[in-house]
Design a protein around this motif. Structure first.
Motif, PDB file in Angstrom:
ATOM      1  N   ASN A  49      11.161  -3.727  -2.776  1.00  0.00           N
ATOM      2  CA  ASN A  49      10.125  -4.316  -1.926  1.00  0.00           C
ATOM      3  C   ASN A  49       9.706  -3.410  -0.770  1.00  0.00           C
ATOM      4  N   HIS A  50      10.538  -2.416  -0.472  1.00  0.00           N
ATOM      5  CA  HIS A  50      10.296  -1.571   0.694  1.00  0.00           C
ATOM      6  C   HIS A  50      10.408  -0.107   0.283  1.00  0.00           C
ATOM      7  N   PRO A  51       9.295   0.534  -0.050  1.00  0.00           N
ATOM      8  CA  PRO A  51       9.357   1.910  -0.564  1.00  0.00           C
ATOM      9  C   PRO A  51       9.707   2.945   0.508  1.00  0.00           C
ATOM     10  N   TYR A  52      10.567   3.864   0.129  1.00  0.00           N
ATOM     11  CA  TYR A  52      10.943   5.012   0.964  1.00  0.00           C
ATOM     12  C   TYR A  52      10.979   6.244   0.078  1.00  0.00           C
ATOM     13  N   GLU A  53      10.723   7.395   0.670  1.00  0.00           N
ATOM     14  CA  GLU A  53      10.986   8.644  -0.031  1.00  0.00           C
ATOM     15  C   GLU A  53      12.473   8.953   0.101  1.00  0.00           C
ATOM     16  N   LYS A 108       0.839  -1.209   0.000  1.00  0.00           N
ATOM     17  CA  LYS A 108       0.000   0.000   0.000  1.00  0.00           C
ATOM     18  C   LYS A 108       0.873   1.258   0.000  1.00  0.00           C
ATOM     19  N   LEU A 109       1.985   1.188   0.732  1.00  0.00           N
ATOM     20  CA  LEU A 109       2.893   2.337   0.797  1.00  0.00           C
ATOM     21  C   LEU A 109       3.491   2.621  -0.581  1.00  0.00           C
ATOM     22  N   ILE A 125      -0.734   9.530   3.424  1.00  0.00           N
ATOM     23  CA  ILE A 125      -1.621   8.927   2.432  1.00  0.00           C
ATOM     24  C   ILE A 125      -1.985   7.510   2.852  1.00  0.00           C
ATOM     25  N   LEU A 126      -1.000   6.753   3.302  1.00  0.00           N
ATOM     26  CA  LEU A 126      -1.253   5.383   3.764  1.00  0.00           C
ATOM     27  C   LEU A 126      -2.220   5.372   4.940  1.00  0.00           C
ATOM     28  N   PRO A 174       4.609   2.031  10.222  1.00  0.00           N
ATOM     29  CA  PRO A 174       4.267   2.972   9.140  1.00  0.00           C
ATOM     30  C   PRO A 174       4.512   4.430   9.518  1.00  0.00           C
ATOM     31  N   GLU A 175       5.775   4.803   9.621  1.00  0.00           N
ATOM     32  CA  GLU A 175       6.095   6.191   9.950  1.00  0.00           C
ATOM     33  C   GLU A 175       7.431   6.578   9.333  1.00  0.00           C
TER      34      GLU A 175
END
Length: 633
Positions: free
Chosen positions: A531-535, A22-23, A47-48, A218-219
C-alpha cells in the motif's frame, strides 16, 4: 427522488494516502523504464511532483477554455511521458492508467459507514457523482471489483465533463440528464464544501460521511509506519526475530527490485543462507507489492569448498593463491580438506619433499618444498585428474538439476557475503557467462576479480559496514542458517551434503524460532509495502538503525542464540566454529580480567550481556567520554 453518492471516502476508502497510489505509478515507471529516463527523473518523487504539476497546469488550461478546473488522466500521462524520457518512446498512457487502476483495486475497501445508507435508500435509484481525474469507465471497474450490494444507474465523473461539484456544475449536469430538480435529489459525501455546502446551496438534501486523513510527505526518506508488535507473542526468541525482520525483508525487497529493473529472469539463491533469503522472494512473489511480474527464483546447492576445487584449472601456486591470499598459514591436511580431496593417496609425494601433512606452513607459495611438490609431474597428473573430475561433477549437477550450462546466458546469484568467493569460483567455471552477485554486504576483495563478474552490496554505507556489521558479522550469518547440511562435493549429478549433528540441533533450538519471528515480521512489512511504495534505496536507512540498535542493545535471548553458535568452517580452516562458554562468577567480578577480555571481543555489547557484567558498560562509557574530551575519539 434519487440519491447520489460521492465515491472516494464515501463509498470506498483507501488504505493509504491518494498520492501514494500515484507514487506507485511513478515506481512502476521506474521499475520498467529506468534506463530510458532522464537523470532527474530517476527518482519516484520527482516523477510524482512533475505529474502533480502537469495536473495543475491541465486544470488551469481547461478553466481558461470555459470548463472547471479538472483534467483527464490520459492527457496527463501523455504529457508526463513527453517530459521524463530521454528519447521518444511508444505511448504508455494506457499502460499507466491500467496499472493505477490495479493499484487502486489493491488499496480500496468498502466504507462500512455507507452500508446502512445503502440499505435505508435501497428503493431509490442510485447514481455516483465524483470529482476525479479518471472517467466513469475506470470508476465503474473499481466499484465493480468490490461487489457492492447496490446498482448504480450511472457514474458522473468530473474527468468526463470537465465540470465538478465544487462549482455545482456537475450536480446540475447530472440533474439535467436524469430529469429531476434539486429538491428531488439526496447527495451523500465526505467533503464539507463540495459534497455538503455546495449541494445544500443548490437545494439538494445532504448526508455527510467521515473523511479519513493520512500522514504523507512526498519526499525521499519518509517514515515507515508498519507495526511489528502486532505479531509478537510470549516467546522472546521469536520476538527478537520479529525485531530483526526488516534486515531480512528489505534485503529481499532490494534483490527483487534490482532483478525487475535489470530484466533478470531468475534469481539463484546460494546455499546455505540463500535457503532463508529465498523465502522473502517467495513471499513477495505470492503477495506482490511491486505490481509488475516478479522474476522466478531457485536455490543453487553450493559452498566455497564444493566450488573451489572445481574452479581450479590445475594444482599450482598461481591457482592456489586465490585461497592462500586469505589463509596465509595452512597445512597440507587443511588444504586437502578444503579441496574435499582424500589426502592419503598423496602422502607419499609429500614425504618425498619432507612435508608433514599436519605442519602449518607460513606463506606456502614461498615454501620451496611446496613449489617442488607442485612441479612434480606425477603428483600434478594425479591431482589435476581429480580436480578435472570435480569440475565435471559440478557441471553435471548444474546441467541436470538446474539446466545451467557454460553458455553465454547471464546468471544472477545471491549470497550473504562477505567477499563473494563462491561467485568467483563459479565465474572461473562458467567462463562464458556474465555472473552478477547480490550480497548483504561486501568487504575488500583478497583477489583480482574475474572479468565476467559484477557484485552489488545492499549495505553499502562504509561506516555501518565497518563499525556495526563487522562487530556482529557472525550473528548476521548465524541467524540465516537454515539448519541444513553444507555441500562438500557432487556425485552423479547430486549435491553431497555434510553436517555436524550438534549444529543442526542448535539451529532447531535457537535459530528456527528467530527465523519464524523474522518471517512473520516480514509478512507485516510486505503488507505495508503493498500500500505504501518505496524504492529499495530508501529502506537502507531503516535497516541501518535496526543494525545499530541490535548491536548496541541486544536482547538476552538473541545473545543466547549467538553464543550457542556452532557452524562448519571447513573451507580454509578445516574446523567448526564454536562460541566460548560463559565466564565464571570469580571471573565476572574481576574488573581487570573482564576489561582485558573485552579488548579481544569484536561485539563487546554481546559479551557484556552474555556474561551479565553490565557494570562494564559504565566503564566503557566513561572511557569513551574521556576520549572525546581529550579529542581522541
Amino acid at each position: 427522488m434519487i440519491i447520489s453518492f460521492d465515491i472516494w471516502d464515501t463509498i470506498i476508502k483507501r488504505r493509504c494516502h491518494p498520492e501514494e497510489v500515484k507514487l506507485h505509478t511513478a515506481n512502476h515507471i521506474m521499475l520498467k523504464y529506468e534506463k530510458k529516463l532522464k537523470e532527474k527523473y530517476k527518482d519516484i518523487y520527482e516523477i510524482l511532483n512533475l505529474r502533480d504539476n502537469i495536473e495543475a497546469e491541465e486544470c488551469k488550461r481547461n478553466k481558461e477554455t470555459g470548463h472547471d478546473e479538472e483534467c483527464k488522466i490520459l492527457e496527463v500521462f501523455e504529457k508526463l511521458q513527453q517530459e521524463i524520457f530521454k528519447e521518444k518512446i511508444e505511448n504508455i498512457a494506457e499502460e499507466l492508467l491500467k496499472e493505477e487502476i490495479e493499484q487502486e483495486k489493491r488499496v480500496i475497501f468498502v466504507n462500512p459507514e455507507i452500508l446502512p445508507i445503502f440499505e435505508k435508500y435501497k428503493d431509490l435509484k442510485m447514481y455516483c457523482i465524483s470529482d476525479f481525474y479518471m472517467g466513469a469507465e475506470a470508476l465503474k471497474e473499481l466499484l465493480d471489483s468490490l461487489k457492492l450490494p447496490v446498482k448504480f444507474e450511472k457514474i458522473y465523473s468530473s474527468a468526463d465533463y470537465l465540470l465538478n461539484k465544487r462549482t455545482g456544475k456537475l450536480y446540475k449536469k447530472a440533474e439535467e440528464e436524469i430529469g429531476i430538480v434539486s429538491k428531488e435529489h439526496i447527495h451523500v459525501g465526505d467533503n464539507q464544501f463540495s459534497d455538503i455546502e455546495m449541494a445544500k446551496n443548490l437545494g439538494i438534501e445532504t448526508i455527510k460521511t467521515t473523511k479519513t486523513e493520512f500522514n504523507f510527505i512526498p519526499e525521499k526518506g519518509r517514515k515507515f509506519e508498519f507495526d511489528l508488535t502486532c505479531v509478537k507473542k510470549e516467546d522472546k526468541l521469536f520476538n527478537s526475530g520479529v525485531d530483526l525482520a526488516p534486515i531480512l525483508y528489505f534485503l529481499g525487497y532490494s534483490i527483487v527490485e534490482y532483478a525487475i529493473k535489470n530484466n533478470i529472469p531468475k534469481v539463484y539463491y546460494l546455499t546455505r543462507e540463500g535457503e532463508t533469503f529465498i523465502k522473502i522472494h517467495e513471499l513477495i512473489k505470492e503477495n506482490n507489492p511491486f505490481g509488475v511480474t516478479i522474476p522466478e527464483c531457485d536455490t543453487l546447492e553450493v559452498s566455497r569448498m564444493a566450488t573451489f576445487s572445481a574452479s581450479l584449472n590445475e594444482f599450482s601456486i598461481s591457482e592456489l593463491l586465490r585461497l592462500w591470499s586469505q589463509y596465509r598459514v595452512q597445512s597440507m591436511k587443511t588444504l586437502f580438506k578444503t579441496l574435499a580431496i582424500d589426502i592419503n593417496p598423496y602422502k607419499e609425494f609429500m614425504g618425498k619433499y619432507d612435508i608433514r601433512p599436519e605442519e602449518d606452513i607460513v606463506n606456502p607459495w614461498f615454501d620451496f618444498r611446496v613449489q617442488k611438490l607442485c612441479a612434480d609431474k606425477k603428483f600434478s597428473e594425479k591431482i589435476n585428474c581429480e580436480l578435472k573430475r570435480k569440475r565435471e561433477e559440478l557441471l553435471e549437477y548444474f546441467e541436470k538439476k538446474k539446466g545451467i550450462t557454460n553458455n553465454n546466458d547471464s546468471m544472477f546469484v545471491v549470497d550473504i557475503g562477505w567477499r563473494g568467493t563462491i561467485q568467483d569460483n563459479l565465474a572461473y567455471i562458467f567462463t562464458n557467462k556474465k555472473i552478477e552477485g547480490y550480497y548483504l554486504t561486501l568487504y575488500d576483495f583478497y583477489n583480482l576479480q574475474p572479468e565476467n563478474t559484477k557484485k552489488i552490496s545492499f549495505i553499502d554505507d562504509k561506516n555501518i559496514r565497518d563499525n556495526e556489521v563487522s562487530n556482529m558479522i557472525t550473528l548476521l550469518e548465524w541467524i540465516y542458517n537454515p539448519g541444513t547440511a553444507s555441500v562438500v562435493e557432487y556425485e552423479q549429478g547430486e549435491a553431497i551434503r555434510k553436517a555436524k549433528t550438534e549444529e543442526i540441533e542448535i539451529v532447531k533450538k535457537y535459530i528456527k524460532p528467530l527465523q519464524e519471528g523474522m518471517l512473520e515480521g516480514a509478512k507485516v512489512i510486505n503488507e505495508y509495502m503493498k500500500n505504501h511504495p518505496y524504492e529499495a534505496e530508501e529502506t537502507k536507512k531503516y535497516v541501518y538503525e535496526v543494525i545499530k540498535e541490535t548491536k548496541k542493545k541486544p536482547s538476552k535471548e538473541l545473545i543466547e542464540a549467538y553464543y550457542s553458535m556452532v557452524f562448519n568452517d571447513t573451507f580454509g580452516a578445516a574446523e567448526y566454529v564454536e562460541k566460548d562458554d560463559k565466564l565464571s562468577t570469580m571471573q565476572r567480578l574481576n574488573i581487570f580480567k573482564c576489561r582485558n577480555m573485552l579488548r579481544n571481543e569484536m561485539w563487546k555489547e554481546a559479551f557484556i550481556v552474555h556474561n551479565d557484567i553490565k557494570y562494564m558498560n559504565t566503564i566503557l562509557n566513561a572511557k569513551s567520554t574521556l576520549r572525546k574530551i581529550l579529542g581522541k575519539g
